[in-house]
Design an enzyme around this catalytic site. Structure first.
Site, short mmCIF file in Angstrom:
data_model
loop_
_atom_site.label_atom_id
_atom_site.label_comp_id
_atom_site.label_asym_id
_atom_site.label_seq_id
_atom_site.Cartn_x
_atom_site.Cartn_y
_atom_site.Cartn_z
CG ASP A 1 3.88 5.37 -5.28
OD1 ASP A 1 3.69 6.07 -4.27
OD2 ASP A 1 3.04 4.58 -5.73
CG HIS B 1 -1.97 1.05 1.25
ND1 HIS B 1 -2.16 1.94 0.22
CD2 HIS B 1 -2.89 1.38 2.21
CE1 HIS B 1 -3.16 2.76 0.54
NE2 HIS B 1 -3.60 2.45 1.74
CG HIS C 1 -1.93 3.45 -9.57
ND1 HIS C 1 -3.20 3.16 -9.13
CD2 HIS C 1 -1.31 4.09 -8.55
CE1 HIS C 1 -3.33 3.63 -7.89
NE2 HIS C 1 -2.22 4.19 -7.51
#
Length: 424
Positions: free
Chosen positions: A364, A265, A306
């Site tokens: 990210d 996560h 993603h």
């Protein structure tokens, strides 16, 4: 308008009528809440096809790469707004007026101090404890300090709790970092903006003042904003589930932090940096790209693609620009790790394999590079994610508690032994 219905046909039973509900945006949903009265339940591991609640906070269209907060596109918010304004938007539902924003900033400033007694909690942790383990403990401990606003049925009490969380989490996060490196805690400075104050608490010491770069503060603010909320993800769903039992809201947020700590996560940007360090040199990028294409090779490229976005992550567009600004400000474009990242980014945006599979760099990938450039260690990456996501968690908790709700109680498909007798 005629209500749409779905019918479930089960052999030997009359058709079961199920209402179809429509939201403002997105796919229609089949209401199965009364299916249990017919003796059946659905089976949906991971809840990937199940809507567990109604919400008006955030909308995501993964196919089109759309992220809306209260209807506003994230790209517009990143360009024209700031993190505290987005906090106000998420919690209250509308953008603040200039007067409301000024008052909100002032209110957050009055709550930035952590109770002095909390500082003693840190001493119970080993110095090498992961900052996220410390955050789980000290944020949960807030429930032992603030008894003056604990009526969750009172809207004003919920508002005070939200303000305290948004204000104190950066202080606790910086304290977690300082404790891990053996430096004294730095008190918040309310003359600084939210992001600058956090950076100051992270890097200042009593013997040396830290001057916050406006470029780095802006980058930090954008990282906070782009991670503020992301609909019904695992940690947000955890906060809602915990809150459905009427649990203390600080404990609910601690549960969200614990969930976020999972590498599947909140640890993706940390994993991305570790991947870049594993590659080691830009001359090896092509080798690792080929390994990533090989299904039999365990190596996976982190920071690309993603689970939700099947197109370009809209947050990554903003982060890419911010990444360029930070590296230019610090003059470290030539550092080996960043050269690897740049080459990897170029390959991913041009290689037909990545384009066909829509494996674009995600938020990210860029946020990890930015945080490292600022000087934040990888062990703090997920803590910063938790700091940013706190407003999303408490907004969803507030939304749920503000309306009629039921305690969460998922069902199961039992696969154990049938009833049997204890042996004589």
């Amino acid at each position: 308008m005629t209500e749409k219905k779905a019918y479930l046909n089960i052999e030997g039973h009359d058709p079961i009528e199920l209402p179809i509900l429509s939201g403002t945006l997105g796919a229609d949903v089949i209401d199965i809440s009364n299916l249990g009265s017919h003796g059946y339940f659905t089976f949906d591991p991971g809840y990937t096809s199940t809507g567990a609640c109604k919400s008006s906070i955030t909308y995501i269209d993964g196919e089109k790469g759309i992220l809306l907060h209260r209807g506003y596109p994230i790209e517009q918010l990143a360009e024209k707004s700031d993190f505290l304004e987005v906090c106000y938007l998420l919690f209250y539902g509308e953008l603040p007026t200039a007067e409301e924003k000024s008052e909100f900033i002032k209110t957050i400033g009055t709550h930035t101090m952590a109770h002095e007694q909390l500082s003693f909690f840190f001493r119970g942790f080993r110095r090498d404890a992961h900052p996220m383990s410390i955050m789980c403990g000290v944020v949960g401990a807030l429930s032992a300090f603030y008894h003056d606003a604990m009526d969750i049925t009172d809207a004003r009490h919920r508002e005070i709790t939200a303000n305290r969380l948004v204000a104190k989490i950066p202080t606790l996060a910086a304290m977690s970092y300082k404790y891990s490196i053996g430096q004294p805690f730095v008190y918040p400075r309310n003359d600084l903006d939210y992001a600058s104050n956090f950076l100051h608490m992270m890097f200042a010491t009593p013997c040396e003042e830290y001057k916050v770069s406006p470029v780095l503060a802006k980058a930090m603010d954008r990282i906070f904003m782009l991670h503020a909320d992301h609909e019904q993800n695992a940690s947000t769903s955890t906060v809602r589930l915990a809150g459905s039992s009427q649990a203390n809201p600080f404990a609910c947020i601690a549960a969200g932090i614990a969930t976020l700590w999972g590498p599947a996560h909140g640890g993706a940007n940390e994993a991305c940096l570790q991947m870049l360090m594993e590659i080691g040199d830009e001359s090896r990028v092509d080798e690792y790209v080929e390994r990533a294409k090989d299904k039999n090779d365990p190596f996976r490229l982190m920071g690309f693609g993603h689970r939700v976005y099947k197109n370009y992550d809209p947050r990554a567009v903003v982060m890419q620009k911010t990444c360029d600004e930070v590296l230019a400000e610090l003059g470290i474009n030539d550092e080996p790790l960043f050269r690897i990242a740049r080459k990897l980014e170029k390959v991913a945006l041009e290689d037909p394999y990545f384009i066909e599979k829509k494996l674009y760099p995600n938020v990210d990938f860029y946020s990890g590079i930015i945080l490292r450039a600022i000087g934040i260690p990888t062990s703090m990456f997920t803590v910063i994610f938790a700091l940013a996501r706190t407003i999303g968690w408490i907004s969803h908790w507030n939304e749920m508690v503000s309306e009629p709700y039921r305690i969460g109680r998922p069902r199961q498909l039992y696969t154990g032994h049938p009833q049997r007798d204890y042996p004589e």
